[in-house]
Design a protein around this motif. Structure first.
Motif, PDB file in Angstrom:
ATOM      1  N   PRO A   1       0.829  -1.211   0.000  1.00  0.00           N
ATOM      2  CA  PRO A   1       0.000   0.000   0.000  1.00  0.00           C
ATOM      3  C   PRO A   1       0.864   1.262   0.000  1.00  0.00           C
ATOM      4  CG  PRO A   1      -0.617  -1.484   1.811  1.00  0.00           C
ATOM      5  CD  PRO A   1       0.629  -2.020   1.212  1.00  0.00           C
ATOM      6  N   LYS A   2       0.327   2.334  -0.570  1.00  0.00           N
ATOM      7  CA  LYS A   2       1.047   3.614  -0.599  1.00  0.00           C
ATOM      8  C   LYS A   2       1.430   4.058   0.808  1.00  0.00           C
ATOM      9  CE  LYS A   2      -0.887   5.330  -4.894  1.00  0.00           C
ATOM     10  NZ  LYS A   2      -1.667   6.364  -5.564  1.00  0.00           N
ATOM     11  N   GLU A   3       0.538   3.786   1.786  1.00  0.00           N
ATOM     12  CA  GLU A   3       0.795   4.193   3.170  1.00  0.00           C
ATOM     13  C   GLU A   3       2.013   3.503   3.770  1.00  0.00           C
ATOM     14  OE1 GLU A   3      -3.617   4.484   2.305  1.00  0.00           O
ATOM     15  OE2 GLU A   3      -2.023   3.050   1.892  1.00  0.00           O
ATOM     16  N   MET A   4       2.433   2.409   3.137  1.00  0.00           N
ATOM     17  CA  MET A   4       3.595   1.663   3.626  1.00  0.00           C
ATOM     18  C   MET A   4       4.780   1.780   2.674  1.00  0.00           C
ATOM     19  SD  MET A   4       1.669  -1.755   5.084  1.00  0.00           S
ATOM     20  CE  MET A   4       3.156  -2.550   5.673  1.00  0.00           C
ATOM     21  N   GLY A   5       4.719   2.785   1.780  1.00  0.00           N
ATOM     22  CA  GLY A   5       5.839   3.055   0.887  1.00  0.00           C
ATOM     23  C   GLY A   5       5.772   2.383  -0.465  1.00  0.00           C
TER      24      GLY A   5
ATOM     25  N   GLY B   1       0.852   0.952  -4.284  1.00  0.00           N
ATOM     26  CA  GLY B   1      -0.578   0.738  -4.092  1.00  0.00           C
ATOM     27  C   GLY B   1      -1.231  -0.110  -5.160  1.00  0.00           C
ATOM     28  N   LYS B   2      -0.450  -0.655  -6.062  1.00  0.00           N
ATOM     29  CA  LYS B   2      -1.009  -1.490  -7.125  1.00  0.00           C
ATOM     30  C   LYS B   2      -1.017  -2.935  -6.658  1.00  0.00           C
ATOM     31  CE  LYS B   2       0.426   1.618 -10.766  1.00  0.00           C
ATOM     32  NZ  LYS B   2       1.330   1.835 -11.888  1.00  0.00           N
ATOM     33  N   GLY B   3      -2.124  -3.582  -6.822  1.00  0.00           N
ATOM     34  CA  GLY B   3      -2.271  -4.961  -6.370  1.00  0.00           C
ATOM     35  C   GLY B   3      -2.939  -5.014  -5.017  1.00  0.00           C
ATOM     36  N   ASN B   4      -3.310  -6.181  -4.625  1.00  0.00           N
ATOM     37  CA  ASN B   4      -3.932  -6.382  -3.318  1.00  0.00           C
ATOM     38  C   ASN B   4      -2.849  -6.638  -2.283  1.00  0.00           C
ATOM     39  OD1 ASN B   4      -6.178  -7.741  -5.362  1.00  0.00           O
ATOM     40  ND2 ASN B   4      -7.000  -6.443  -3.767  1.00  0.00           N
TER      41      ASN B   4
END
Length: 142
Positions: free
Chosen positions: A35-39, A42-45
């Motif tokens: 996820p973007k929030e984790m660096g 954000g693409k993919g599950n």
């Protein structure tokens, strides 16, 4: 506590959080992404999304099972839903941990009736049992 499984899911992940995962029978095949929030991009599950979807479905099923066995519980409406919010973050000691917020909606039932059903569901749900005492879980009636 020993169990005798009636079903065993088989899945393989490669590449970690930025890889892929698929079930042995091919029914699920997902690209994983940070996820973007984790660096990440954000693409993919991500594993938290998969856990949230699984927990929400299993918990709703457990509540339905509980009601089918205990007729003192109100009948669960067809449009009932569970929304699972699964958060991940650093633990105060070491490593990472999860936090789960379940939001239960049962239109047409009063809050007290739904709360009885949610309590019964947690006693039955294997996800609830697996993480009991290890993950902070809150249940809210919408």
């Amino acid at each position: 506590m020993a169990i005798d499984p009636v079903y065993t899911a088989k899945a393989t992940a490669t590449g970690g959080r930025d890889g892929a995962a698929k079930t042995a029978d091919g029914s699920l095949d997902v690209k994983l992404g940070v996820p973007k929030e984790m660096g990440g991009d954000g693409k993919g599950n991500n594993p938290e999304q998969l856990f949230a979807a699984g927990y929400a479905a299993c918990y709703l099923g457990a509540m339905k099972f509980a009601q089918s066995k205990d007729k003192s519980l109100a009948e669960i409406p067809a449009d009932a839903s569970v929304e699972a919010h699964v958060g991940i973050g650093p633990r105060s000691d070491t490593g990472f941990g999860l936090k789960v917020d379940l939001v239960v909606s049962m239109p047409g039932l009063d809050k007290a009736e739904v709360e009885k059903i949610t309590e019964a569901g947690h006693k039955i749900c294997p996800y609830s049992n697996a993480i009991n005492g290890n993950v902070d879980v809150t249940t809210t009636v919408a």
